[in-house]
Design an enzyme around this catalytic site. Structure first.
Site, PDB file in Angstrom:
ATOM      1  N   GLU A   1      -8.560  32.233   4.909  1.00  9.89           N
ATOM      2  CA  GLU A   1      -7.336  33.529   4.779  1.00  9.89           C
ATOM      3  C   GLU A   1      -8.182  33.590   6.248  1.00  9.89           C
ATOM      4  OE1 GLU A   1      -7.460  35.434   2.273  1.00  9.89           O
ATOM      5  OE2 GLU A   1      -8.043  33.983   0.689  1.00  9.89           O
TER       6      GLU A   1
ATOM      7  N   LYS B   1     -21.729  28.423   6.537  1.00 10.20           N
ATOM      8  CA  LYS B   1     -22.218  29.157   7.639  1.00 10.20           C
ATOM      9  C   LYS B   1     -21.178  29.546   8.233  1.00 10.20           C
ATOM     10  CE  LYS B   1     -20.669  28.670  11.935  1.00 10.20           C
ATOM     11  NZ  LYS B   1     -21.394  29.627  12.274  1.00 10.20           N
TER      12      LYS B   1
ATOM     13  N   CYS C   1      -9.389  42.231   8.639  1.00 10.29           N
ATOM     14  CA  CYS C   1      -8.573  41.622   8.430  1.00 10.29           C
ATOM     15  C   CYS C   1      -6.866  42.415   8.096  1.00 10.29           C
ATOM     16  CB  CYS C   1      -8.736  41.064   7.681  1.00 10.29           C
ATOM     17  SG  CYS C   1      -9.285  40.860   5.505  1.00 10.29           S
TER      18      CYS C   1
ATOM     19  N   GLU D   1      -2.441  39.964  17.305  1.00  6.86           N
ATOM     20  CA  GLU D   1      -3.797  40.744  16.662  1.00  6.86           C
ATOM     21  C   GLU D   1      -4.800  41.045  17.423  1.00  6.86           C
ATOM     22  OE1 GLU D   1      -6.576  38.110  13.970  1.00  6.86           O
ATOM     23  OE2 GLU D   1      -6.658  39.928  12.812  1.00  6.86           O
TER      24      GLU D   1
END
Ligand code: NAD
Length: 469
Positions: free
Chosen positions: A250, A175, A284, A371
């Protein structure tokens, strides 16, 4: 290219609408127009994909690994022949410059297949000899695996999972992000063109809670490899853990770029700008916190700001994401920071934001610890290595970081004390695909890359054979 592009689910070697018939729009970040529509899939489509995967997996899993490696190379060949067009789709979907899409994203997708093909051919069988017996480690496929990926490096991160999953004999229900479905759709066609047997690569499109969640919940999908945000990772973990699924997570990061007092600013400035702003800061691994020794601050700052202003970036991924980033810029001012450059909307209807540098924030402010995942870097000073380490390790994240120094040994010593899964010394995003990739703390669980990926996508079975019958 038709406009908007009509994306379909790939299930069992056919391209289909969602069983519900529902579709949704995909907006391009360059100008805010609808570039594609996609199926809004749900649990029924997941069930169909799992049935197709289960039908295809046993024959695939029974092939010698070298045959599967050859198929990976054939997929790489077909991708190579279509690389420019794939880059065009990726650039349309993500807004990144075509050159970045072609040479950062698509080149790496091809490398993912070539690398794992070669690893599959060359890795020795693991054996452990005893005085009176021999242990043979057999690597069995896991079966049907679920791969869920984000929007920032859409095909790069998806193929990073697809290649080792196929190599180890699994069938896939994937997905991709609903924000960037285009290359995953095209890739499903190219894999078919390369001769991948039907049912091994099923790709379902739609929203995370509607189709991602049923993948994680499905009892016959026995491993989930997820790359995305920490908040979503928490939901995935909570769903999968009671089912004892194999799980690779992750997740997000808040990576520090640490500049020690002996660093050479000629090398540091371009390196730190690239680390902060490549892909509009939406990687990231991006270094979104710059920690610089106080003695270098005055020399560094004007050069850094000038280089940031000259660094060309694309828009951020969506209007919502731009709102989120702008929210952090407003918060930075409330928290006492100064925006030295950037943070303004560009011309036109796209989701452009100029790259921003913020100084004057406390290292434990929200802007410096949460973040943001956009073109925003905060700058902080330190006096001692101890202080630099305390700031570096002072967030809930632990994905990556970089250290800049003219003494490589000192850099290694400092790196070893950082609470992160990966550290670069005097470089950034320099990737050897054999090494472990992943984070600690809230940045993830498990590792991908080389042997670590092969371990995740297989079950290690030990067979101990006694010398005498
Ligand atoms: P996200 O978590 O919003 O979405 C990731 C994927 O999960 C998407 O495909 C989404 O549809 C799906 N999803 C959402 N809810 C789900 C659910 N309940 N069950 C299953 N799937 C669900 O992340 P994003 O905004 O697409 O990506 C940005 C984030 O990804 C950032 O936090 C970034 O740091 C992280 N990221 C991490 C890495 C890494 O390797 N550590 C790499 C790239 C991006």
């Amino acid at each position: 290219m038709p406009s908007p592009i009509h994306v379909l689910n790939a299930i069992g070697g056919t391209w289909q609408e969602a069983e519900s018939g529902q579709r949704m729009d995909n907006v391009g970040p360059k100008d805010g127009t609808v570039v594609a529509t996609l199926p809004r899939s749900d649990g029924k489509d997941v069930e169909a994909a799992v049935i197709a995967a289960e039908a295809a997996q046993p024959a695939w899993g029974a092939l010698p690994i070298t045959d599967r490696a050859d198929m990976l190379d054939r997929i790489a060949d077909v991708m190579e022949a279509n690389a420019d067009a794939l880059a065009e789709l990726e650039a349309l979907d993500t807004g990144k410059p075509w050159e970045v899409a072609r040479h950062v994203d698509i080149d790496r997708c091809i490398r993912n297949f070539r690398f794992f093909a070669e690893l599959g051919r060359t890795r020795p069988e693991q054996t452990f000899a005893m005085d009176d017996a021999m242990n043979y480690v057999l690597r069995k496929p896991v079966g049907v695996v679920g791969l869920i990926s984000p929007w920032n490096l859409p095909l790069y991160l998806l193929t990073w999972k697809v290649a080792p999953a196929l190599l180890m004999g699994n069938a896939i229900v994937a997905k991709p992000s609903e924000i960037t479905p285009l290359t995953a759709h095209r890739f499903s066609e190219l894999a078919d063109e390369a001769g991948l047997p039907a049912g091994l690569l099923n790709v379902l499109h739609g929203l995370g809670p509607e189709v991602g969640q049923p993948i994680v919940e499905h009892p016959r999908i026995t491993a989930i490899s997820f790359t995305g945000g920490t908040a979503t990772g928490r939901i995935v973990a909570a769903t999968a853990a009671p089912m004892f699924k194999k799980l690779s997570l992750e997740l997000g990061g808040k990576n520090a770029t640490v500049i020690l007092e002996d660093a050479d600013l000629d090398t540091v400035v371009p390196g730190v700008v690239r680390a902060g702003f490549l892909n509009s800061g939406q990687i990231c691994l991006c270094g979104s916190r710059v920690l610089i020794h106080a003695s270098l601050y005055d020399a560094f700052l004007p050069r850094f700001v000038e280089a940031v202003e000259a660094f060309g970036i694309g828009p951020v991924i969506s209007a919502d994401h731009r709102d989120k980033v702008e929210g952090y810029l407003a918060l930075a001012l409330e928290e006492g920071g100064q925006i030295l450059t950037g943070g303004t909307r560009g011309e036109g209807t796209g989701f452009h934001l100029t790259p921003a540098v913020i100084a004057g924030l406390s290292p434990d402010s929200r802007c410096a610890t949460e973040e943001i995942f956009g073109p925003v870097v905060t700058v902080h000073t330190f006096q001692t290595e101890e202080e630099a380490l305390a700031i570096t390790n002072g967030t809930e994240y632990g994905l990556a970081g970089s250290v800049w120094t003219s003494d490589a040994e000192r850099g290694r010593r400092f790196a070893a004390q950082m609470d992160t899964g990966m550290v670069w010394v005097n470089t950034w995003l320099h990737r050897d695909l054999r090494v472990p990739f992943g984070g600690v703390k809230h940045s993830g669980v498990g590792r991908e890359g080389g042997e670590w990926s092969l371990g995740f996508f297989s079950e290690a079975v030990n067979i101990c054979v006694a010398d005498k019958a």
